[in-house]
Write a protein that holds these residues in place. Sequence first.
Motif, PDB file in Angstrom:
ATOM      1  N   LEU A  58      11.903  64.716  47.026  1.00  0.00           N
ATOM      2  CA  LEU A  58      12.439  63.510  47.643  1.00  0.00           C
ATOM      3  C   LEU A  58      13.260  63.852  48.885  1.00  0.00           C
ATOM      4  O   LEU A  58      13.126  63.205  49.928  1.00  0.00           O
ATOM      5  CB  LEU A  58      13.300  62.742  46.644  1.00  0.00           C
ATOM      6  CG  LEU A  58      13.815  61.396  47.169  1.00  0.00           C
ATOM      7  CD1 LEU A  58      13.715  60.317  46.106  1.00  0.00           C
ATOM      8  CD2 LEU A  58      15.266  61.491  47.658  1.00  0.00           C
ATOM      9  N   MET A  59      14.087  64.868  48.788  1.00  0.00           N
ATOM     10  CA  MET A  59      14.941  65.236  49.920  1.00  0.00           C
ATOM     11  C   MET A  59      14.130  65.775  51.094  1.00  0.00           C
ATOM     12  O   MET A  59      14.608  65.770  52.235  1.00  0.00           O
ATOM     13  CB  MET A  59      15.969  66.269  49.475  1.00  0.00           C
ATOM     14  CG  MET A  59      16.961  65.738  48.450  1.00  0.00           C
ATOM     15  SD  MET A  59      18.032  64.433  49.094  1.00  0.00           S
ATOM     16  CE  MET A  59      19.473  65.388  49.575  1.00  0.00           C
ATOM     17  N   ASP A  97      11.801  62.174  55.108  1.00  0.00           N
ATOM     18  CA  ASP A  97      12.819  61.498  55.911  1.00  0.00           C
ATOM     19  C   ASP A  97      12.919  60.031  55.496  1.00  0.00           C
ATOM     20  O   ASP A  97      12.091  59.519  54.721  1.00  0.00           O
ATOM     21  CB  ASP A  97      12.538  61.637  57.405  1.00  0.00           C
ATOM     22  CG  ASP A  97      11.185  61.056  57.823  1.00  0.00           C
ATOM     23  OD1 ASP A  97      10.627  60.219  57.073  1.00  0.00           O
ATOM     24  OD2 ASP A  97      10.694  61.433  58.905  1.00  0.00           O
ATOM     25  N   ASP A  98      13.927  59.354  56.007  1.00  0.00           N
ATOM     26  CA  ASP A  98      14.165  57.971  55.614  1.00  0.00           C
ATOM     27  C   ASP A  98      12.994  57.039  55.943  1.00  0.00           C
ATOM     28  O   ASP A  98      12.616  56.203  55.109  1.00  0.00           O
ATOM     29  CB  ASP A  98      15.446  57.452  56.273  1.00  0.00           C
ATOM     30  CG  ASP A  98      16.696  58.005  55.619  1.00  0.00           C
ATOM     31  OD1 ASP A  98      16.574  58.868  54.716  1.00  0.00           O
ATOM     32  OD2 ASP A  98      17.810  57.583  55.998  1.00  0.00           O
ATOM     33  N   SER A 108      23.180  69.799  43.644  1.00  0.00           N
ATOM     34  CA  SER A 108      24.496  70.421  43.780  1.00  0.00           C
ATOM     35  C   SER A 108      25.102  70.816  42.438  1.00  0.00           C
ATOM     36  O   SER A 108      26.086  71.555  42.390  1.00  0.00           O
ATOM     37  CB  SER A 108      25.454  69.463  44.484  1.00  0.00           C
ATOM     38  OG  SER A 108      25.783  68.371  43.646  1.00  0.00           O
ATOM     39  N   ALA A 147      19.471  62.606  43.951  1.00  0.00           N
ATOM     40  CA  ALA A 147      18.838  63.911  44.145  1.00  0.00           C
ATOM     41  C   ALA A 147      19.871  64.967  44.528  1.00  0.00           C
ATOM     42  O   ALA A 147      19.855  66.089  44.002  1.00  0.00           O
ATOM     43  CB  ALA A 147      17.763  63.807  45.227  1.00  0.00           C
ATOM     44  N   GLY A 148      20.789  64.602  45.427  1.00  0.00           N
ATOM     45  CA  GLY A 148      21.809  65.546  45.854  1.00  0.00           C
ATOM     46  C   GLY A 148      22.744  65.935  44.723  1.00  0.00           C
ATOM     47  O   GLY A 148      23.170  67.096  44.631  1.00  0.00           O
ATOM     48  N   ARG A 177      18.845  59.418  47.451  1.00  0.00           N
ATOM     49  CA  ARG A 177      19.307  60.699  48.004  1.00  0.00           C
ATOM     50  C   ARG A 177      20.590  61.148  47.302  1.00  0.00           C
ATOM     51  O   ARG A 177      20.786  62.346  47.063  1.00  0.00           O
ATOM     52  CB  ARG A 177      19.535  60.565  49.511  1.00  0.00           C
ATOM     53  CG  ARG A 177      18.255  60.413  50.329  1.00  0.00           C
ATOM     54  CD  ARG A 177      18.488  60.773  51.775  1.00  0.00           C
ATOM     55  NE  ARG A 177      17.331  60.505  52.594  1.00  0.00           N
ATOM     56  CZ  ARG A 177      16.236  61.301  52.631  1.00  0.00           C
ATOM     57  NH1 ARG A 177      16.195  62.386  51.889  1.00  0.00           N
ATOM     58  NH2 ARG A 177      15.224  60.983  53.415  1.00  0.00           N
ATOM     59  N   GLU A 178      21.465  60.217  46.981  1.00  0.00           N
ATOM     60  CA  GLU A 178      22.694  60.563  46.265  1.00  0.00           C
ATOM     61  C   GLU A 178      22.365  61.155  44.891  1.00  0.00           C
ATOM     62  O   GLU A 178      22.965  62.147  44.459  1.00  0.00           O
ATOM     63  CB  GLU A 178      23.575  59.318  46.093  1.00  0.00           C
ATOM     64  CG  GLU A 178      24.164  58.778  47.381  1.00  0.00           C
ATOM     65  CD  GLU A 178      25.345  59.606  47.881  1.00  0.00           C
ATOM     66  OE1 GLU A 178      25.841  60.471  47.136  1.00  0.00           O
ATOM     67  OE2 GLU A 178      25.764  59.375  49.036  1.00  0.00           O
ATOM     68  N   PRO A 233      13.938  66.164  42.782  1.00  0.00           N
ATOM     69  CA  PRO A 233      14.949  66.016  43.831  1.00  0.00           C
ATOM     70  C   PRO A 233      14.570  66.734  45.127  1.00  0.00           C
ATOM     71  O   PRO A 233      14.776  66.209  46.221  1.00  0.00           O
ATOM     72  CB  PRO A 233      16.201  66.634  43.186  1.00  0.00           C
ATOM     73  CG  PRO A 233      16.004  66.410  41.718  1.00  0.00           C
ATOM     74  CD  PRO A 233      14.537  66.596  41.500  1.00  0.00           C
ATOM     75  N   ASP A 234      14.010  67.944  45.020  1.00  0.00           N
ATOM     76  CA  ASP A 234      13.619  68.685  46.225  1.00  0.00           C
ATOM     77  C   ASP A 234      12.560  67.936  47.015  1.00  0.00           C
ATOM     78  O   ASP A 234      12.625  67.861  48.250  1.00  0.00           O
ATOM     79  CB  ASP A 234      13.090  70.065  45.831  1.00  0.00           C
ATOM     80  CG  ASP A 234      14.199  71.023  45.421  1.00  0.00           C
ATOM     81  OD1 ASP A 234      15.147  71.194  46.211  1.00  0.00           O
ATOM     82  OD2 ASP A 234      14.126  71.579  44.319  1.00  0.00           O
ATOM     83  N   ARG A 274      19.351  55.500  50.262  1.00  0.00           N
ATOM     84  CA  ARG A 274      20.626  56.226  50.199  1.00  0.00           C
ATOM     85  C   ARG A 274      20.965  56.594  48.755  1.00  0.00           C
ATOM     86  O   ARG A 274      21.405  57.718  48.487  1.00  0.00           O
ATOM     87  CB  ARG A 274      21.755  55.382  50.794  1.00  0.00           C
ATOM     88  CG  ARG A 274      21.686  55.210  52.301  1.00  0.00           C
ATOM     89  CD  ARG A 274      23.035  54.782  52.859  1.00  0.00           C
ATOM     90  NE  ARG A 274      23.522  53.549  52.248  1.00  0.00           N
ATOM     91  CZ  ARG A 274      23.244  52.329  52.707  1.00  0.00           C
ATOM     92  NH1 ARG A 274      22.471  52.181  53.778  1.00  0.00           N
ATOM     93  NH2 ARG A 274      23.739  51.261  52.112  1.00  0.00           N
TER      94      ARG A 274
END
Length: 228
Positions: free
Chosen positions: A90-91, A94-95, A120, A115-116, A112-113, A87-88, A109
């Motif tokens: 990927l985040m 940039d797009d 979190s 990974a986030g 990112r959801e 996840p780190d 999107r």
Amino acid sequence: MLGEGFLAGVISASAPTPDLIAAARAHLAATDPLFGRLEAVTPIFEWRLRPGGFPGLARMIVEQQISVAAAASIWARVQAGLPDMTPDALMALDDPALQGFGLSRPKVRYLREIAGAHLSGACDFDALKALPDAEAVAALVAIKGVGRWTAETFLMFCEGRIDVFPGGDVALQEAMRWADGLEVRPNEKAAYVRAEAWKPYRGVAAHLLWACYGGVRRGEISLDGRTA
């Protein structure tokens, strides 16, 4: 080959053993006429086990709604651009960089959801395997872009869970129609209701139905004269 970073981010899962699958098939055949018919004509199959964790769900999202060839090509580009599939990592891109791998804007999107959600703690892939099936499905579908079918197939293929049934799968619904001798394919709600009788082996039931579906489509299996 998968990079070391990809493998490090994968949560290992174990497929049900051949003996467990055979015992589950026998149980299903003894308790439901549908599987009594399928068991007699469907050869032995292997469990569809895939890498799990964040990389496993990311791959499922990438591959959805495109051809097999396109999915393989795009996933290969994602792996090459993100050898550390976390996840780190990927985040950190940039797009435009992610779209450069061949990913559409919606899939960027959704990735990112996912990974986030992990970062979190909303859906911690390290802890997901310890959750009961229903709680694990709920945690996954709470992520934008992850539907129930995706959640259930992820738990089945990437975690080896044997009592998960993706009732929204059209191939499963069609195999159920053939085996039950129905004129109309059951809808998602009806498929889930029908599958209640197959606990605690609904995942094995799904694999058996898929194996039957493939065999009928290839002309290798006949169900009372029915074909695709």
